[in-house]
Scaffold this motif. Structure first.
Motif, mmCIF file in Angstrom:
data_model
loop_
_atom_site.group_PDB
_atom_site.id
_atom_site.type_symbol
_atom_site.label_atom_id
_atom_site.label_comp_id
_atom_site.label_asym_id
_atom_site.label_seq_id
_atom_site.Cartn_x
_atom_site.Cartn_y
_atom_site.Cartn_z
ATOM 1 N N PRO A 91 0.806 -1.228 0.000
ATOM 2 C CA PRO A 91 0.000 0.000 0.000
ATOM 3 C C PRO A 91 0.839 1.279 0.000
ATOM 4 O O PRO A 91 0.465 2.252 -0.651
ATOM 5 N N ALA A 92 1.961 1.301 0.714
ATOM 6 C CA ALA A 92 2.755 2.530 0.785
ATOM 7 C C ALA A 92 3.356 2.869 -0.580
ATOM 8 O O ALA A 92 3.404 4.036 -0.986
ATOM 9 N N LEU A 93 3.785 1.839 -1.300
ATOM 10 C CA LEU A 93 4.319 2.066 -2.650
ATOM 11 C C LEU A 93 3.198 2.540 -3.584
ATOM 12 O O LEU A 93 3.377 3.453 -4.398
ATOM 13 N N ALA A 94 2.034 1.927 -3.414
ATOM 14 C CA ALA A 94 0.882 2.330 -4.232
ATOM 15 C C ALA A 94 0.481 3.772 -3.919
ATOM 16 O O ALA A 94 0.096 4.532 -4.817
ATOM 17 N N LEU A 95 0.596 4.161 -2.648
ATOM 18 C CA LEU A 95 0.292 5.548 -2.281
ATOM 19 C C LEU A 95 1.259 6.508 -2.974
ATOM 20 O O LEU A 95 0.849 7.509 -3.566
ATOM 21 N N LEU A 96 2.540 6.181 -2.908
ATOM 22 C CA LEU A 96 3.548 7.028 -3.564
ATOM 23 C C LEU A 96 3.231 7.178 -5.051
ATOM 24 O O LEU A 96 3.248 8.283 -5.607
ATOM 25 N N GLN A 97 2.907 6.069 -5.664
ATOM 26 C CA GLN A 97 2.576 6.052 -7.090
ATOM 27 C C GLN A 97 1.347 6.932 -7.382
ATOM 28 O O GLN A 97 1.338 7.723 -8.330
ATOM 29 N N ALA A 98 0.338 6.805 -6.532
ATOM 30 C CA ALA A 98 -0.911 7.548 -6.753
ATOM 31 C C ALA A 98 -0.696 9.049 -6.542
ATOM 32 O O ALA A 98 -1.220 9.876 -7.292
ATOM 33 N N VAL A 99 0.087 9.401 -5.523
ATOM 34 C CA VAL A 99 0.356 10.832 -5.277
ATOM 35 C C VAL A 99 1.184 11.389 -6.434
ATOM 36 O O VAL A 99 0.927 12.502 -6.919
ATOM 37 N N ALA A 100 2.143 10.605 -6.902
ATOM 38 C CA ALA A 100 2.971 11.053 -8.035
ATOM 39 C C ALA A 100 2.100 11.294 -9.264
ATOM 40 O O ALA A 100 2.275 12.295 -9.981
ATOM 41 N N GLU A 101 1.161 10.408 -9.502
ATOM 42 C CA GLU A 101 0.288 10.555 -10.660
ATOM 43 C C GLU A 101 -0.547 11.833 -10.548
ATOM 44 O O GLU A 101 -0.690 12.588 -11.515
ATOM 45 N N ARG A 102 -1.061 12.107 -9.369
ATOM 46 C CA ARG A 102 -1.870 13.334 -9.193
ATOM 47 C C ARG A 102 -1.010 14.579 -9.337
ATOM 48 O O ARG A 102 -1.453 15.588 -9.894
ATOM 49 N N GLN A 103 0.218 14.523 -8.835
ATOM 50 C CA GLN A 103 1.093 15.695 -8.972
ATOM 51 C C GLN A 103 1.482 15.900 -10.437
ATOM 52 O O GLN A 103 1.574 17.045 -10.898
ATOM 53 N N ALA A 104 1.706 14.818 -11.153
ATOM 54 C CA ALA A 104 2.056 14.934 -12.575
ATOM 55 C C ALA A 104 0.916 15.606 -13.335
ATOM 56 O O ALA A 104 1.126 16.521 -14.146
ATOM 57 N N ALA A 105 -0.307 15.170 -13.042
ATOM 58 C CA ALA A 105 -1.478 15.746 -13.716
ATOM 59 C C ALA A 105 -1.656 17.211 -13.317
ATOM 60 O O ALA A 105 -1.948 18.071 -14.155
ATOM 61 N N LEU A 137 8.519 7.029 3.172
ATOM 62 C CA LEU A 137 7.746 5.785 3.062
ATOM 63 C C LEU A 137 8.621 4.540 2.938
ATOM 64 O O LEU A 137 8.111 3.415 3.038
ATOM 65 N N LEU A 138 9.930 4.724 2.726
ATOM 66 C CA LEU A 138 10.819 3.578 2.459
ATOM 67 C C LEU A 138 10.625 2.406 3.411
ATOM 68 O O LEU A 138 10.448 1.268 2.960
ATOM 69 N N PRO A 139 10.621 2.664 4.754
ATOM 70 C CA PRO A 139 10.504 1.513 5.666
ATOM 71 C C PRO A 139 9.193 0.749 5.498
ATOM 72 O O PRO A 139 9.125 -0.432 5.852
ATOM 73 N N LEU A 140 8.178 1.424 4.968
ATOM 74 C CA LEU A 140 6.891 0.739 4.787
ATOM 75 C C LEU A 140 6.815 0.027 3.443
ATOM 76 O O LEU A 140 5.929 -0.793 3.218
ATOM 77 N N ILE A 141 7.724 0.384 2.543
ATOM 78 C CA ILE A 141 7.665 -0.193 1.197
ATOM 79 C C ILE A 141 8.277 -1.595 1.194
ATOM 80 O O ILE A 141 7.740 -2.517 0.575
ATOM 81 N N GLU A 197 13.534 -4.694 3.428
ATOM 82 C CA GLU A 197 14.902 -4.740 2.896
ATOM 83 C C GLU A 197 15.213 -3.355 2.299
ATOM 84 O O GLU A 197 14.643 -2.979 1.262
ATOM 85 N N PRO A 198 16.093 -2.547 2.942
ATOM 86 C CA PRO A 198 16.282 -1.156 2.503
ATOM 87 C C PRO A 198 16.610 -1.011 1.013
ATOM 88 O O PRO A 198 16.094 -0.110 0.352
ATOM 89 N N GLU A 199 17.461 -1.893 0.483
ATOM 90 C CA GLU A 199 17.827 -1.721 -0.930
ATOM 91 C C GLU A 199 16.660 -1.995 -1.857
ATOM 92 O O GLU A 199 16.485 -1.324 -2.880
ATOM 93 N N ALA A 200 15.852 -2.967 -1.484
ATOM 94 C CA ALA A 200 14.677 -3.267 -2.301
ATOM 95 C C ALA A 200 13.688 -2.109 -2.244
ATOM 96 O O ALA A 200 13.110 -1.705 -3.263
ATOM 97 N N ALA A 201 13.521 -1.542 -1.034
ATOM 98 C CA ALA A 201 12.602 -0.401 -0.881
ATOM 99 C C ALA A 201 13.069 0.759 -1.756
ATOM 100 O O ALA A 201 12.276 1.380 -2.472
ATOM 101 N N LEU A 202 14.368 1.028 -1.705
ATOM 102 C CA LEU A 202 14.916 2.148 -2.476
ATOM 103 C C LEU A 202 14.718 1.933 -3.973
ATOM 104 O O LEU A 202 14.341 2.860 -4.706
ATOM 105 N N ALA A 203 14.940 0.711 -4.421
ATOM 106 C CA ALA A 203 14.798 0.428 -5.855
ATOM 107 C C ALA A 203 13.355 0.642 -6.303
ATOM 108 O O ALA A 203 13.096 1.246 -7.358
ATOM 109 N N GLN A 204 12.409 0.188 -5.483
ATOM 110 C CA GLN A 204 11.001 0.315 -5.878
ATOM 111 C C GLN A 204 10.536 1.776 -5.848
ATOM 112 O O GLN A 204 9.823 2.234 -6.748
ATOM 113 N N ALA A 205 10.954 2.494 -4.813
ATOM 114 C CA ALA A 205 10.566 3.903 -4.729
ATOM 115 C C ALA A 205 11.224 4.699 -5.856
ATOM 116 O O ALA A 205 10.593 5.564 -6.474
ATOM 117 N N SER A 206 12.490 4.390 -6.127
ATOM 118 C CA SER A 206 13.201 5.127 -7.185
ATOM 119 C C SER A 206 12.534 4.928 -8.537
ATOM 120 O O SER A 206 12.486 5.846 -9.359
#
Ligand code: AMP
Ligand code: MG
Length: 493
Positions: A223-237, A310-314, A317-326
Motif C-alpha cells: 500500500p505505501a508504494l501504491a500511495l507514492l505512485q498515486a500521489v505522483a500521478e496526481r502531482q504529474a497531472a 515511506l521507504l521503511p513501509l515499502i 529490505e532497505p535496498e529493495a525499498a529504495l529500488a522500488q521507490a526510485s
C-alpha cells in the motif's frame, strides 16, 4: 485556551484527523476578532457542501471569523514539517490555520473546513497567527479561477474582515479565509514523523491518507508504494495543468505539496503574461528554484522526499525499498510529459496523436519566447486561426508577426490538415482548453489595493470574470502595459 462565546450554526462536522493520536495536532480554538464583516462568500461552494443557507444563518459570520464555535467543532492545528527552498525545517505546522472539522459534500466527498488567519497556535514560531486582507482575497480570487479552469485546488468558502489591523511592512486590515480542501495532508506531514524517526506515526498517517484519498489501494500488496505512485500521478497531472494555464505557484515547498493533488497555498503565485520558462515572480525565490519551467522538476523533488519517508513501509529490505521507490520517482518525468502533451494537444486543437506533436508544441513555445508573446492571448488567438478567422493586426487576439511564428503556423496548419475534425468543432473545443480570462497579476493587484482601502467593487467584478474563463471578456483579457506590469509578488505572511 480562550473560548469564543457567540452561538454558531450547527454544522454536521466529523473529525477523523482530530481522532488521530495527540502528537498529530494541537487542540486550539480560534482567537476571537473585534468586528467581523463579510468580504466575500462562495454560494456555489456552500451549496456543494450542503450548506446552501449558511450565509444567512445567525452566527455564520461569527463562526467563520473564529468568534463562535459550533458545539461539535474540535478545532485543531495540524503538525507538519517541510523543506523550504531545499532546507529542512523539522517543525512548521499550522501557525495560523485552524481546522474546524470535516464535512461530507453533496458528492459524498470528505472536505476539511479550515480558518486561515484565525490566531496563534503552538506552531506560530513568532508569527502573529493572522492574515492580511490582500493575501486572503488573492487566494479567494486565484483559487476560484483555478477551479473554474478545471484545475484541482483548495477552495475559498468565505473571506471575513476582522476589524483588527495586522502588522506587515505597515499596518493593514486583517482578514480570515475559510478554506475548504480535500484534506490538508502534505508531503511535509509525512516528513514531520519521519524526521523524528516515529515509524508508527508514518504508518498511521499512511493508512489515514490511503483511507481518505485512495481507498482502493488498501488491498494492494504494498500500500505505501501504491500511495507514492498515486500521489505522483496526481502531482504529474496537476503540474501539467498549471503549465497549460501559465500558473506559477511560486513556493513549491514540501509543506505546500498536497497529498490529494490539489493546488494549495496561494502565497506569491502569479500567471504568466509573456511566455518565459524562466519566469519567477516571488520575491523570496531568489535562485529561481520554482520558476515556471522548473515546476515539474520541483514536484519530482518533493515526491522524492515523500518516498524517503515511506521507504521503511515499502520493503523491510532497505535496498529493495529504495529500488522500488526510485522506479516511481524516475517515472515521474514521463508521466508529467504525458499529461502535459495531452493538454497541449487540446490547446492546439489536435484530436488525434502523431509523433511530431510534442516537437510542434515545443516549437510554438520557442516562437513565443523569441518575441515575448503573451501566453494566454496567443493560444486564444489560435482558436480563431483554427477556423480561419485570424484576428487582424492590432487586435487583441492577433498572432505575433515574426518569421519563427509564421513558419510555426504553417507547420501547425499542415498538421491540422491531417485531422478529420471540422474547423468549427476544433475551434469550439479549443475554446474550452484555452482560457480567455486568467487572473492577470496587474488586475489582481489593482483589485486588492482597492479592497484594502474599502472598495470591493473591482474585486467582485474580477471574481465574476475569472469564474467564466472560457468567455471572452475584453476588459479582463488585456496584457499589462509596461507601467502596469507586476514584477514581484509577496507572500504577505
Ligand atoms: P507558508 O509560507 O504559508 O507556506 O507558511 C509556512 C509556515 O509559516 C507555516 O507553518 C505557516 O503556518 C507559518 N506562518 C505563515 N504565516 C504565519 C503567521 N502570520 N503567523 C504564524 N505562522 C505563520
Ligand atoms: Mg503553506
Amino acid at each position: 485556551m480562550s473560548q469564543p462565546t457567540t452561538a454558531a450554526p450547527a454544522l454536521p462536522f466529523e473529525h477523523t484527523y482530530a481522532g488521530l493520536p495527540a502528537r498529530f495536532h494541537q487542540r486550539v480554538a480560534p482567537t476571537p476578532v473585534s468586528a467581523p464583516r463579510w468580504l466575500a462568500f462562495n454560494d456555489a461552494l456552500a451549496g456543494e457542501l450542503g450548506l446552501g443557507s449558511l450565509r444567512e444563518s445567525p452566527g455564520a459570520l461569527a463562526m467563520l471569523a473564529g468568534n463562535a464555535l459550533p458545539d461539535n467543532a474540535q478545532p485543531i492545528a495540524m503538525a507538519y514539517a517541510g523543506h523550504q527552498f531545499g532546507h529542512f525545517v523539522p517543525q512548521l505546522g499550522d501557525g495560523r490555520a485552524i481546522l474546524l472539522g470535516e464535512l461530507i459534500d453533496t458528492h459524498g466527498q470528505r472536505r476539511d473546513l479550515q480558518l486561515k488567519g484565525a490566531g496563534p497556535t503552538r506552531f506560530s514560531r513568532g508569527g502573529d497567527g493572522r492574515a492580511a486582507i490582500g493575501p486572503v482575497l488573492r487566494e479567494f480570487l486565484v483559487s476560484e479561477a483555478m477551479h473554474a479552469m478545471g484545475v484541482p485546488t483548495t477552495r475559498a468558502l468565505a473571506a471575513v474582515a476582522t476589524g483588527d489591523p495586522v502588522m506587515r511592512e505597515r499596518p493593514v486590515p486583517g482578514a480570515v479565509l475559510a478554506r475548504v480542501a480535500a484534506s490538508h495532508l502534505r508531503v511535509g506531514s509525512f516528513q514531520y514523523f519521519a524526521a523524528q524517526e516515529d515509524a508508527d506515526g508514518v504508518r498511521v498517517l499512511t493508512d489515514y491518507a490511503i483511507a481518505r484519498h485512495f481507498p482502493a489501494l488498501a488491498g494492494e500488496a504494498k500500500p505505501a508504494l501504491a500511495l507514492l505512485q498515486a500521489v505522483a500521478e496526481r502531482q504529474a497531472a496537476l503540474v501539467a495543468q498549471w503549465m497549460h494555464v501559465g500558473f506559477v505557484h511560486g513556493v513549491m515547498n514540501t509543506d505546500n505539496c498536497a497529498i490529494s493533488g490539489e493546488t494549495i497555498d496561494y502565497g506569491p503565485c502569479a500567471f504568466l503574461d509573456e511566455y518565459d520558462p524562466g519566469k519567477v515572480f516571488s520575491s523570496i525565490d531568489r535562485g529561481g528554484r520554482y520558476a515556471f519551467g522548473n515546476q515539474a522538476a520541483a514536484a519530482r523533488w518533493n515526491l522524492a522526499r515523500l518516498a524517503e519517508c515511506l521507504l521503511p513501509l515499502i520493503d523491510s529490505e532497505p535496498e529493495a525499498a529504495l529500488a522500488q521507490a526510485s522506479a516511481v520517482i524516475n517515472a515521474f518525468p514521463d508521466r508529467f510529459r504525458a499529461h502535459w502533451l495531452a493538454g497541449m494537444r487540446r490547446k492546439l486543437g489536435l484530436s488525434g496523436e502523431e509523433d511530431g506533436d510534442e516537437a510542434l508544441a515545443q516549437a510554438l513555445l520557442e516562437a513565443m519566447h523569441a518575441v515575448a508573446a503573451d501566453y494566454t492571448l496567443v493560444f486564444r488567438g489560435l482558436c480563431l486561426a483554427a477556423e480561419d478567422r485570424e484576428a487582424a493586426t492590432g487586435d487583441l487576439l492577433a498572432l505575433p508577426k515574426s518569421p519563427g511564428f509564421d513558419a510555426w503556423r504553417q507547420r501547425w496548419r499542415d498538421r491540422l490538415a491531417r485531422e478529420a475534425q471540422s474547423p468549427r468543432a476544433r475551434a469550439d473545443a479549443m475554446r474550452q482548453a484555452n482560457p480567455a480570462v486568467i487572473p492577470r497579476n496587474h488586475q489582481v493587484e489593482a483589485a486588492l489595493v482597492a479592497a484594502e482601502s474599502g472598495d470591493l467593487a473591482p474585486f467582485e467584478s474580477l471574481l465574476a470574470a475569472v469564474r467564466q474563463p472560457w468567455h471572452e471578456h475584453p476588459d479582463y483579457m488585456q496584457a499589462p502595459r509596461p507601467d502596469q506590469r507586476v514584477a514581484r509578488t509577496f507572500c504577505g505572511t
